[in-house]
Design a protein around this motif. Structure first.
Motif, PDB file in Angstrom:
ATOM      1  N   GLY A  51     -13.264  12.883  33.696  1.00 27.01           N
ATOM      2  CA  GLY A  51     -13.263  12.248  35.013  1.00 27.01           C
ATOM      3  C   GLY A  51     -11.859  12.073  35.556  1.00 27.01           C
ATOM      4  O   GLY A  51     -11.597  12.311  36.746  1.00 27.01           O
ATOM      5  N   MET A  67     -19.126  13.942  40.590  1.00 25.73           N
ATOM      6  CA  MET A  67     -19.814  13.313  39.468  1.00 25.73           C
ATOM      7  C   MET A  67     -21.228  12.913  39.849  1.00 25.73           C
ATOM      8  O   MET A  67     -22.165  13.061  39.045  1.00 25.73           O
ATOM      9  CB  MET A  67     -19.022  12.101  38.966  1.00 25.73           C
ATOM     10  N   TYR A 217     -18.160  20.092  35.830  1.00 27.03           N
ATOM     11  CA  TYR A 217     -19.159  19.481  34.958  1.00 27.03           C
ATOM     12  C   TYR A 217     -20.230  20.475  34.533  1.00 27.03           C
ATOM     13  O   TYR A 217     -20.912  20.255  33.517  1.00 27.03           O
ATOM     14  CB  TYR A 217     -19.795  18.271  35.643  1.00 27.03           C
ATOM     15  N   ILE A 258     -21.706  10.287  32.714  1.00 24.58           N
ATOM     16  CA  ILE A 258     -20.783  10.960  33.634  1.00 24.58           C
ATOM     17  C   ILE A 258     -20.120   9.990  34.593  1.00 24.58           C
ATOM     18  O   ILE A 258     -18.884   9.974  34.711  1.00 24.58           O
ATOM     19  CB  ILE A 258     -21.526  12.066  34.414  1.00 24.58           C
ATOM     20  N   GLY A 262     -16.759   8.188  33.686  1.00 27.51           N
ATOM     21  CA  GLY A 262     -15.776   8.848  34.541  1.00 27.51           C
ATOM     22  C   GLY A 262     -14.956   7.869  35.355  1.00 27.51           C
ATOM     23  O   GLY A 262     -13.731   8.008  35.477  1.00 27.51           O
TER      24      GLY A 262
END
Length: 526
Positions: A51, A67, A217, A258, A262
């Motif tokens: 992140g 994200m 990602y 995530i 992040g």
């Protein structure tokens, strides 16, 4: 036949976890226990640093948008995969046979084995570096050995026997550690809001920053394969599939993994100064310098938890590959030790210099596998047999499904070429994974529309699935090993009077497949 579990099979399952068999419903786990094991993947320092790296490249706002999109994509896809895996009770290795053929399907577990071994190496190295930084005393190679030595035995017990309890116990400490890290950072460096509006002076990526962040990602879509090998232990009731789909493997899991990780990673990275370029290692060292032993404890908890998943999947996949290709039927404990030796040898190389580059290319394989699998599942949902009766048994599928392999290869080739012709800031790098996904999905759809999934099947008579009232409850004795397994995985051995044979013994016998293929040709006239 029997309608109760074979005691010998249950005893073996304590360590083998039905690696080469269908998981019976009696061995399934509650959503809470399954989440305790699976959520080990939510605690990697990787998610914090990733992140931060994305935010440093395109700014915090675009990173957050990327994200959120990643959470939506991961959550939706893994909802579908987790439900289907639970309904089939199969590993990636077993189910991929229907999609790519008996021999072609081995490429899927081979891909998982290689990538998960890389992850074992990378995440284990982070622990060793943190220990070496704080405790010192011995050479870094010794710390590598210590990390591998304690990591391997953690996966001896399997998911149901040990990993769910171990990771469930450590998860609260990881959450507490994150909170402590944030509070400590605020006390040491303040809590200004500049990190939320950060944007680099020059954005050196192609396309919108938020889209580039999303594609970054996509590089970790191997988790789709990890999901399958864990979700096969899920129960199939409506309540359990929804809980596992939404929380254990789906949007709830990735919202924390995530987005929450992040955001914390962005805040810490943009608040704590680090020496040189930010990496997973430099970020960890920065935390160790700030928090001391508390940071070391957090690193150990986070990396040990995720490495239980990495080692487990690496061991399971390598065991499946060896059983299929080399006809080796060694215990999973033995393969765990073998994986540990491989990981340690890789640690002794300059792992951080080449590992991420290698994973970048291998991510194409996982993205295109996911595309083919989603189309296959959707086609079966509306046009094919139910998930519970999907065909994958060694004596019932052709050696190669060239259509499925071609679809996987088409997208993979596009992605590999696009990654190789430009640097990280080129449009090809930004669009390589999305386009490879689209190409494989369309190719697989074309294959199914023109030939259907039946093209990969070998039609043979005397099917044990059709000879019992419920193939998911009836157990049939294998004439080779003498053990009882679910009728859904059993076949008849044409070389031994058509007696029943389990999936594992059928896979271990080259003669069985030759005789099954001969029988199929005789019955169909081909």
């Amino acid at each position: 036949m029997s309608y109760t579990d074979d005691p010998e099979v249950v005893r073996e399952a304590a360590t083998e976890d039905y690696t080469q068999h269908v998981v019976p419903r009696s061995w399934r786990m509650s959503p809470l226990r399954l989440a305790s094991a699976w959520w080990a993947l939510a605690s990697a320092m990787f998610w914090l640093i990733l992140g931060a790296l994305v935010a440093l490249a395109v700014g915090t706002v675009d990173a957050i948008i990327g994200m959120v999109l990643a959470v939506a994509a991961y959550g939706a896809i893994n909802y579908v995969l987790s439900v289907h895996a639970a309904r089939t009770g199969t590993t990636v290795n077993l189910f991929s046979r229907g999609l790519f053929g008996y021999a072609g399907g081995v490429l899927a577990p081979l891909t998982v084995a290689v990538i998960s071994v890389y992850f074992c190496t990378f995440e284990g190295s982070v622990i060793a570096v943190a220990f070496h930084e704080y405790f010192g005393g011995v050479d870094l190679k010794i710390w590598y050995l210590i990390v591998v030595a304690y990591s391997v035995p953690l996966v001896f017990g399997g998911i149901r026997v040990f990993l769910d309890k171990f990771n469930g116990l450590l998860f609260p400490f990881y959450v507490i550690g994150l909170i402590v890290a944030v509070v400590w950072t605020i006390q040491a460096h303040g809590a200004g809001g500049d990190w939320l509006t950060y944007r680099p002076e020059q954005v050196q990526v192609s396309g919108p920053g938020w889209w580039w962040a999303f594609t970054v990602y996509m590089g970790d879509w191997v988790l789709m394969m990890f999901t399958w090998d864990y979700a096969r232990f899920g129960r199939t009731s409506r309540r359990d599939t929804r809980l596992n789909g939404w929380l254990t493997f789906g949007p709830g899991f990735y919202l924390f993994t995530i987005l929450v990780n992040g955001l914390i990673g962005i805040f810490i990275a943009l608040t704590i100064p680090t020496e040189g370029q930010l990496t997973e290692v430099s970020g960890v060292l920065g935390m160790v310098k700030l928090m001391g032993l508390a940071a070391v404890a957090l690193v150990w908890i986070s990396q040990t938890r995720i490495n239980t998943a990495n080692f487990y999947v690496a061991t399971t996949s390598l065991q499946n590959v060896a059983a299929r290709v080399l006809k080796l039927k060694l215990p999973r404990v033995t393969w765990a030790v073998i994986v540990g030796v491989i990981v340690y040898l890789m640690m002794l190389s300059d792992v951080f210099s080449y590992l991420l580059a290698a994973l970048r290319y291998q991510s194409v394989l996982t993205v295109t596998w996911t595309a083919c699998m989603l189309v296959w599942i959707a086609w079966g949902r509306f046009r094919g047999p139910s998930a519970e009766h999907t065909e994958w048994r060694p004596g019932r599928v052709r050696l190669f499904n060239w259509g499925g392999l071609g679809a996987w290869a088409a997208g993979t080739a596009v992605g590999m070429v696009m990654l190789s012709v430009g640097d990280d800031s080129s449009w090809t790098a930004t669009w390589a994974l999305p386009l490879s996904f689209v190409v494989s999905a369309l190719a697989e759809l074309l294959v199914l529309a023109t030939s259907g999934p039946e093209r990969t099947l070998m039609r043979r008579p005397r099917d044990p699935r059709e000879e019992v009232d419920d193939p998911w409850e009836a157990r049939v004795r294998c004439h080779r090993c003498g053990k009882f397994y679910l009728a859904v995985e059993m076949d008849r051995d044409p070389g031994h009077g058509h007696r029943a044979i389990c999936a594992s013994d059928a896979q271990a016998s080259s003669a069985f497949y030759r005789q099954a293929r001969s029988e199929a040709r005789g019955d169909t006239g081909r």
